[in-house]
Design a protein around this motif. Structure first.
Motif, PDB file in Angstrom:
ATOM      1  N   LEU A  24      64.813 -25.880 -35.068  1.00 46.04           N
ATOM      2  CA  LEU A  24      64.699 -25.487 -33.653  1.00 46.04           C
ATOM      3  C   LEU A  24      63.327 -25.851 -33.105  1.00 46.04           C
ATOM      4  CD1 LEU A  24      66.521 -22.041 -33.650  1.00 46.04           C
ATOM      5  CD2 LEU A  24      67.173 -24.068 -32.333  1.00 46.04           C
ATOM      6  N   THR A  25      62.298 -25.691 -33.926  1.00 47.64           N
ATOM      7  CA  THR A  25      60.944 -26.061 -33.490  1.00 47.64           C
ATOM      8  C   THR A  25      60.878 -27.557 -33.206  1.00 47.64           C
ATOM      9  OG1 THR A  25      60.022 -24.306 -34.846  1.00 47.64           O
ATOM     10  CG2 THR A  25      58.498 -26.035 -34.138  1.00 47.64           C
ATOM     11  N   ILE A  26      61.422 -28.344 -34.110  1.00 47.96           N
ATOM     12  CA  ILE A  26      61.408 -29.803 -33.918  1.00 47.96           C
ATOM     13  C   ILE A  26      62.187 -30.171 -32.656  1.00 47.96           C
ATOM     14  CG2 ILE A  26      62.219 -32.003 -34.881  1.00 47.96           C
ATOM     15  CD1 ILE A  26      61.741 -30.704 -37.692  1.00 47.96           C
ATOM     16  N   ALA A  27      63.350 -29.546 -32.466  1.00 50.46           N
ATOM     17  CA  ALA A  27      64.183 -29.857 -31.290  1.00 50.46           C
ATOM     18  C   ALA A  27      63.444 -29.511 -30.000  1.00 50.46           C
ATOM     19  CB  ALA A  27      65.500 -29.092 -31.368  1.00 50.46           C
ATOM     20  N   ARG A  28      62.741 -28.366 -30.017  1.00 50.05           N
ATOM     21  CA  ARG A  28      62.002 -27.944 -28.829  1.00 50.05           C
ATOM     22  C   ARG A  28      60.874 -28.944 -28.523  1.00 50.05           C
ATOM     23  NH1 ARG A  28      60.684 -22.832 -30.418  1.00 50.05           N
ATOM     24  NH2 ARG A  28      62.832 -22.189 -30.150  1.00 50.05           N
ATOM     25  N   GLN A  29      60.191 -29.382 -29.574  1.00 51.99           N
ATOM     26  CA  GLN A  29      59.094 -30.343 -29.360  1.00 51.99           C
ATOM     27  C   GLN A  29      59.636 -31.685 -28.859  1.00 51.99           C
ATOM     28  OE1 GLN A  29      57.406 -30.072 -33.276  1.00 51.99           O
ATOM     29  NE2 GLN A  29      55.912 -28.526 -32.669  1.00 51.99           N
ATOM     30  N   ARG A  30      60.781 -32.078 -29.377  1.00 51.65           N
ATOM     31  CA  ARG A  30      61.364 -33.345 -28.936  1.00 51.65           C
ATOM     32  C   ARG A  30      61.759 -33.284 -27.459  1.00 51.65           C
ATOM     33  NH1 ARG A  30      66.867 -35.653 -31.123  1.00 51.65           N
ATOM     34  NH2 ARG A  30      67.520 -34.525 -29.281  1.00 51.65           N
ATOM     35  N   LYS A  31      62.336 -32.136 -27.054  1.00 53.96           N
ATOM     36  CA  LYS A  31      62.714 -31.962 -25.650  1.00 53.96           C
ATOM     37  C   LYS A  31      61.490 -32.049 -24.749  1.00 53.96           C
ATOM     38  CE  LYS A  31      66.920 -29.273 -25.229  1.00 53.96           C
ATOM     39  NZ  LYS A  31      67.469 -27.939 -25.141  1.00 53.96           N
ATOM     40  N   LEU A  32      60.407 -31.420 -25.208  1.00 52.94           N
ATOM     41  CA  LEU A  32      59.166 -31.424 -24.447  1.00 52.94           C
ATOM     42  C   LEU A  32      58.645 -32.848 -24.282  1.00 52.94           C
ATOM     43  CD1 LEU A  32      57.215 -29.220 -23.297  1.00 52.94           C
ATOM     44  CD2 LEU A  32      55.887 -29.505 -25.378  1.00 52.94           C
ATOM     45  N   LEU A  33      58.663 -33.607 -25.369  1.00 55.65           N
ATOM     46  CA  LEU A  33      58.194 -34.995 -25.324  1.00 55.65           C
ATOM     47  C   LEU A  33      59.069 -35.840 -24.405  1.00 55.65           C
ATOM     48  CD1 LEU A  33      57.210 -35.862 -28.999  1.00 55.65           C
ATOM     49  CD2 LEU A  33      55.734 -35.830 -26.992  1.00 55.65           C
ATOM     50  N   GLU A  34      60.379 -35.620 -24.485  1.00 56.22           N
ATOM     51  CA  GLU A  34      61.288 -36.382 -23.617  1.00 56.22           C
ATOM     52  C   GLU A  34      60.994 -36.083 -22.156  1.00 56.22           C
ATOM     53  OE1 GLU A  34      65.207 -36.857 -26.488  1.00 56.22           O
ATOM     54  OE2 GLU A  34      65.227 -35.377 -24.876  1.00 56.22           O
ATOM     55  N   GLY A  35      60.731 -34.797 -21.883  1.00 54.05           N
ATOM     56  CA  GLY A  35      60.407 -34.390 -20.513  1.00 54.05           C
ATOM     57  C   GLY A  35      59.138 -35.078 -20.031  1.00 54.05           C
ATOM     58  N   LEU A  36      58.116 -35.084 -20.884  1.00 55.56           N
ATOM     59  CA  LEU A  36      56.842 -35.702 -20.502  1.00 55.56           C
ATOM     60  C   LEU A  36      56.989 -37.206 -20.313  1.00 55.56           C
ATOM     61  CD1 LEU A  36      54.380 -33.773 -22.845  1.00 55.56           C
ATOM     62  CD2 LEU A  36      54.567 -33.589 -20.356  1.00 55.56           C
ATOM     63  N   ALA A  37      57.827 -37.832 -21.143  1.00 52.69           N
ATOM     64  CA  ALA A  37      58.009 -39.285 -21.061  1.00 52.69           C
ATOM     65  C   ALA A  37      58.690 -39.694 -19.762  1.00 52.69           C
ATOM     66  CB  ALA A  37      58.828 -39.777 -22.251  1.00 52.69           C
ATOM     67  N   ASN A  38      59.380 -38.750 -19.122  1.00 50.46           N
ATOM     68  CA  ASN A  38      60.105 -39.066 -17.889  1.00 50.46           C
ATOM     69  C   ASN A  38      59.391 -38.574 -16.634  1.00 50.46           C
ATOM     70  OD1 ASN A  38      62.307 -40.352 -19.078  1.00 50.46           O
ATOM     71  ND2 ASN A  38      63.204 -38.394 -19.636  1.00 50.46           N
ATOM     72  N   LEU A  39      58.188 -38.048 -16.821  1.00 50.50           N
ATOM     73  CA  LEU A  39      57.481 -37.440 -15.696  1.00 50.50           C
ATOM     74  C   LEU A  39      56.213 -38.225 -15.351  1.00 50.50           C
ATOM     75  CD1 LEU A  39      58.528 -34.816 -14.457  1.00 50.50           C
ATOM     76  CD2 LEU A  39      56.717 -33.598 -15.670  1.00 50.50           C
ATOM     77  N   ASP A  40      55.945 -38.351 -14.064  1.00 46.42           N
ATOM     78  CA  ASP A  40      54.693 -38.987 -13.637  1.00 46.42           C
ATOM     79  C   ASP A  40      53.567 -37.965 -13.744  1.00 46.42           C
ATOM     80  OD1 ASP A  40      53.012 -40.954 -12.221  1.00 46.42           O
ATOM     81  OD2 ASP A  40      53.054 -39.434 -10.645  1.00 46.42           O
ATOM     82  N   GLY A  41      52.512 -38.339 -14.420  1.00 43.95           N
ATOM     83  CA  GLY A  41      51.435 -37.398 -14.724  1.00 43.95           C
ATOM     84  C   GLY A  41      50.730 -36.856 -13.492  1.00 43.95           C
ATOM     85  N   LEU A  42      50.532 -37.687 -12.475  1.00 43.76           N
ATOM     86  CA  LEU A  42      49.777 -37.251 -11.294  1.00 43.76           C
ATOM     87  C   LEU A  42      50.617 -36.344 -10.389  1.00 43.76           C
ATOM     88  CD1 LEU A  42      47.217 -37.559  -9.478  1.00 43.76           C
ATOM     89  CD2 LEU A  42      48.448 -39.404  -8.316  1.00 43.76           C
ATOM     90  N   THR A  43      51.804 -36.786 -10.054  1.00 46.91           N
ATOM     91  CA  THR A  43      52.601 -36.061  -9.061  1.00 46.91           C
ATOM     92  C   THR A  43      53.576 -35.063  -9.692  1.00 46.91           C
ATOM     93  OG1 THR A  43      54.285 -37.776  -9.108  1.00 46.91           O
ATOM     94  CG2 THR A  43      52.539 -38.026  -7.477  1.00 46.91           C
ATOM     95  N   GLU A  44      53.743 -35.144 -10.994  1.00 45.85           N
ATOM     96  CA  GLU A  44      54.690 -34.287 -11.723  1.00 45.85           C
ATOM     97  C   GLU A  44      56.118 -34.430 -11.199  1.00 45.85           C
ATOM     98  OE1 GLU A  44      53.018 -30.397 -11.721  1.00 45.85           O
ATOM     99  OE2 GLU A  44      51.502 -30.900 -13.195  1.00 45.85           O
TER     100      GLU A  44
END
Lengths: 62, 303
Positions: B122-142
């Protein structure tokens, strides 16, 4: 809860037992208990739907 | 406080469901299924599980088949599956892992080990979801980035191709942004981009709509099931709202405040055209809007 296979259905069954009119729904309660204790949630849901229908209580769609 | 993770336990044996359910109920929300079809119903629900503990030997549909079906669908292929089974040969374990299971636990199992493995996955899955979210988000405008937009465009293009619905796309560019940056500094430029993004986020809110940062000072709006009147309406509203932010821009050829130009296109997606045609069409309208003096919406309806 039976609709989603929730394991806590077993706990809620105890609460439900208090609320049921045993004279009117004794058979259904026994049936429901058997299904839930056996984790046959789809069958349990059918019983709940029948009871709810008799009491005119609307349920969420599956 | 975080909501409890949801675990689906799939086993045709009532006793196994009982033992595993009692083991995990204290820490997680546990849902149960007694066969493969029920399991697939649960994973395809609106609120799918975060992890599946899956028996292999079941009548009608075995665990391998359940996993194969889960892996073949975009919506369910990312849900981690742990096999928990009486099949104890290395061949069976290898088969399960090759199919995409994240772990393989043999019965009889040791309860603390099952709990520890579930927690780790579950920890790994949660971290993967977080990374996927960040990979799809623009850092400046969110807001969603270009990568995220392109995935959404592809998905919605296929959906509208099937349904025969209209689809609109708007490209937006901040007018004379280079001059703004040169005059007011890059920090001020970044603030402007954030303010433009806020307007877009507020105005584009239907579930399938996507407002994304396309790159630099360019943004894009994907509007499925939207005809040219609807698309043009929202584009014009955004143009007005951004000029009404009243951000001083003393070096713009379009006025004294910050403005944007927008190019839009409406099509009915089909097998005879490609999703990228939509971007090219909107971009050429945007180019034309800038050529004609900026601070305007130009649209082409190709339906």
């Amino acid at each position: 809860m039976p609709g989603e296979g929730n394991a806590e259905s077993v706990d809620v069954l105890e609460e439900l037992r208090i609320c049921f009119n045993i004279e009117r729904f004794g058979d259904q309660l026994a049936e429901l208990t058997r299904y839930i204790e056996n984790f046959d949630f789809d069958d349990a849901r059918d019983v709940i739907e029948r009871v709810a229908d008799k009491l005119s209580i609307p349920l969420d769609k599956r | 406080m975080d909501e409890k993770a949801k675990i689906l336990i799939v086993d045709d044996e009532r006793l196994n469901l009982n033992v595993l359910s009692d083991l995990l109920r204290q820490d997680y929300k546990v849902v149960l299924a007694k066969n493969g079809n029920q399991a697939l119903d649960r994973v395809n629900s609106d609120n799918p599980p975060d992890l599946v503990l899956l028996d292999v030997l079941m009548p009608e549909m075995d665990g391998y088949e359940v996993l194969r079906k889960m892996k073949s669908a975009d919506e369910t292929k990312g849900i981690p599956v742990v096999f928990i089974t009486a099949l104890d040969s290395e061949h069976d374990e290898a088969r399960g892992l090759e199919l995409g299971a994240v772990d393989y636990i043999r019965k009889p199992f040791h309860p603390p080990i099952v709990k520890a493995r579930v927690k780790n996955h579950l920890t790994i899955a949660r971290q993967r979801k977080l990374l996927e979210g960040l990979a799809n988000l623009d850092g400046l405008t969110e807001m969603p980035n270009r990568r995220s937009f392109e995935m959404a465009l592809d998905r919605e293009w296929r959906r509208c191709s099937r349904s025969g619905d209209n689809m609109s796309l708007v490209m937006l560019d901040v007018d004379c942004f280079k001059q703004y940056n040169d005059s007011y500094g890059h920090t001020a430029g970044d603030e402007v981009l954030k303010k433009v993004a806020e307007v877009l986020k507020t105005e584009v809110q239907r579930p399938a709509d996507v407002a994304a940062r396309y790159g630099g000072e360019e943004f894009v709006l994907l509007l499925p099931e939207t005809d040219s009147d609807g698309g043009r309406y929202i584009a014009e509203k955004i143009r007005v709202l951004i000029s009404e932010l009243d951000i001083e821009h003393g070096h713009s050829s379009a006025g004294n405040v910050l403005t944007v130009s927008l190019g839009g296109v409406t099509v009915v997606p089909s097998n005879f055209s490609e999703a990228k045609d939509l971007t090219v069409g909107a971009d050429s309208m945007l180019y034309e809007a800038k050529r004609r003096g900026r601070n305007m919406v130009l649209w082409t309806d190709l339906t």
